[in-house]
Scaffold this active site. Structure first.
Site, short mmCIF file in Angstrom:
data_model
loop_
_atom_site.label_atom_id
_atom_site.label_comp_id
_atom_site.label_asym_id
_atom_site.label_seq_id
_atom_site.Cartn_x
_atom_site.Cartn_y
_atom_site.Cartn_z
N PRO A 7 0.85 -1.21 0.00
CA PRO A 7 0.00 0.00 0.00
C PRO A 7 0.88 1.26 0.00
CG PRO A 7 -0.53 -1.48 1.83
CD PRO A 7 0.76 -1.95 1.25
N THR A 25 0.30 5.51 -0.28
CA THR A 25 -0.58 6.66 -0.42
C THR A 25 -0.17 7.49 -1.62
OG1 THR A 25 -1.06 6.74 1.93
CG2 THR A 25 -1.36 8.78 0.70
N GLN A 47 -6.81 -1.48 1.56
CA GLN A 47 -6.31 -1.29 2.92
C GLN A 47 -7.22 -0.27 3.60
OE1 GLN A 47 -2.95 1.27 4.17
NE2 GLN A 47 -1.92 -0.63 4.72
N HIS A 83 -5.34 -1.44 8.39
CA HIS A 83 -4.10 -0.68 8.64
C HIS A 83 -3.94 -0.50 10.15
CE1 HIS A 83 -0.70 1.77 8.16
NE2 HIS A 83 -1.09 2.58 7.18
N GLY A 84 -2.97 -1.23 10.71
CA GLY A 84 -2.71 -1.13 12.15
C GLY A 84 -1.30 -0.68 12.45
N ALA A 85 -0.68 0.06 11.51
CA ALA A 85 0.74 0.39 11.62
C ALA A 85 0.97 1.90 11.60
CB ALA A 85 1.49 -0.26 10.45
N TYR A 97 -0.83 5.39 13.08
CA TYR A 97 -2.22 5.77 12.82
C TYR A 97 -3.11 5.18 13.91
CZ TYR A 97 -0.31 7.37 8.39
OH TYR A 97 0.43 8.03 7.44
N ARG A 124 -1.81 -4.95 8.71
CA ARG A 124 -0.46 -4.40 8.60
C ARG A 124 -0.06 -3.81 9.94
NH1 ARG A 124 2.83 -0.28 4.54
NH2 ARG A 124 4.25 -1.92 3.90
#
Length: 366
Positions: free
Chosen positions: A25, A27, A102, A169-171, A174, A223
């Site tokens: 992923p 951005t 994601q 998205h767990g990284a 954030y 992630r």
């Protein structure tokens, strides 16, 4: 280089991919008003046509008023944005690829450089993005419940549109990562706690809701990262035992694949072993893992933003670790951002055609 092991198929639940290469992923901020355009669909379809096994989309935000800190990153809610994503997945499938969005909530965040702000204050476990930097409000119980439901709805919509998987998205500091980190989670309720294991509760509830909405047979990825964007040597889990206490509840809640973000894939996670983050995650959970971090280039991602260029590098060490069984899949970022045919060139040993990477590649969709 012998890269045959990168081109073995991989199957897990709804994933049946032709090789072990994942588009990471990244951005891009090319979705005005949160709506992915025809150019965005073409960008992903080119990677599918270029033989990427699995595409993970750029972060796409869930339906919360302040989930986004950028007006041009895509939404994964609303009629117009979901229609845009329908176009994306249709094109990717037509080109022979598989893909998952994601899904993302940015949590407490710095204001956008343009001055744009969301319609509500940024929200997180506390009002802090990092110790000393306060820019939002702590989430109430109702806000937490609504956010968990919004993650579930986004995952359900992804399945309904025909996506092959979903990544949470767990990284990277954030929202979910802000709950993991004691530097931003100072809560005294059930979503806080002195230990990393206690601070997994929010993530566990998100995963359980997503799993409930998509069913048992749908592949689910999360992630995670140990580091913080401004502190590469930071570790949430300081040793194998803490990592097991962190990841086991996530696996039990329904995660099938751990996507283990690190700056350089070859760097060991703990002293006494050369296993990287993905290697340890597989060892302590028994689940499939994705390794990532400067694959195929001699410089790291964050250096690119500082104007540093990178050149192609050997994949021998990556292949050695994969052949040893450390991880199952490999995520590639910048080489694929710059060149949609990177996988095809690797497969056919056309190494002389590989391109380097410079920050100019971030400015357009190729």
């Amino acid at each position: 280089m012998n890269t045959d092991s990168l081109f073995r198929p991989f199957s897990l639940k709804t994933l049946n991919i032709k090789n072990r290469i994942v588009m990471a992923p990244m951005t891009r901020s090319f979705s005005p008003g949160g709506v992915p355009t025809a150019d965005v669909a073409s960008y992903y379809a080119k990677r599918a046509a270029g033989e990427v096994g699995l595409i993970l989309s750029e972060g796409t935000v869930i339906n919360r008023p302040s989930s986004s800190a950028d007006p041009n990153i895509p939404h994964f809610y609303g009629t117009e944005a979901l229609a845009g994503w329908q176009h994306v997945i249709n094109e990717v499938h037509q080109a022979g690829g598989q893909m998952g969005p994601q899904i993302w909530h940015q949590g407490i965040h710095a204001n956008h450089a343009s001055g744009w702000l969301p319609s509500a204050p940024f929200e997180g476990p506390s009002s802090f993005n990092s110790p000393g930097f306060e820019n939002g409000v702590p989430m109430t119980d109702a806000a937490i419940a609504d956010t968990i439901a919004a993650f579930g709805q986004a995952a359900a919509d992804a399945k309904a549109l025909g996506f092959d998987t979903v990544e949470i998205h767990g990284a990277h500091q954030y929202l979910i990562d802000q709950f993991f980190w004691d530097g931003t989670n100072n809560r005294t309720d059930i979503y806080g706690g002195k230990t990393l294991a206690e601070r997994t509760r929010f993530a566990v509830e998100v995963i359980k809701e997503v799993r409930k909405r998509v069913g048992e047979d749908f592949a689910l990825i999360i992630r995670l990262s140990q580091f913080k964007p401004a502190a590469y040597d930071f570790k949430l889990a300081k040793n194998e035992q803490e990592m097991e206490q962190w990841l086991t509840p996530l696996a039990e809640a329904g995660i099938d694949i751990f996507h283990c973000s690190q700056r350089r894939f070859w760097e060991p996670e703990f002293e006494g072993s050369d296993l990287n983050f993905a290697g340890w995650a597989k060892k302590v959970t028994g689940k499939a893992t994705i390794s990532v971090g400067s694959v195929g280039l001699d410089g790291d991602f964050f250096g690119a933003f500082a104007g540093q260029s990178s050149q192609p590098s050997s994949l021998d060490e990556l292949v050695r670790r994969m052949d040893r069984g450390d991880f199952d899949l490999v995520a590639v970022g910048r080489p694929l951002l710059a060149d949609p045919n990177w996988v095809e060139k690797i497969k056919h040993n056309r190494m002389e055609e590989l391109k380097g990477f410079s920050k100019e590649a971030l400015m357009e969709l190729v």
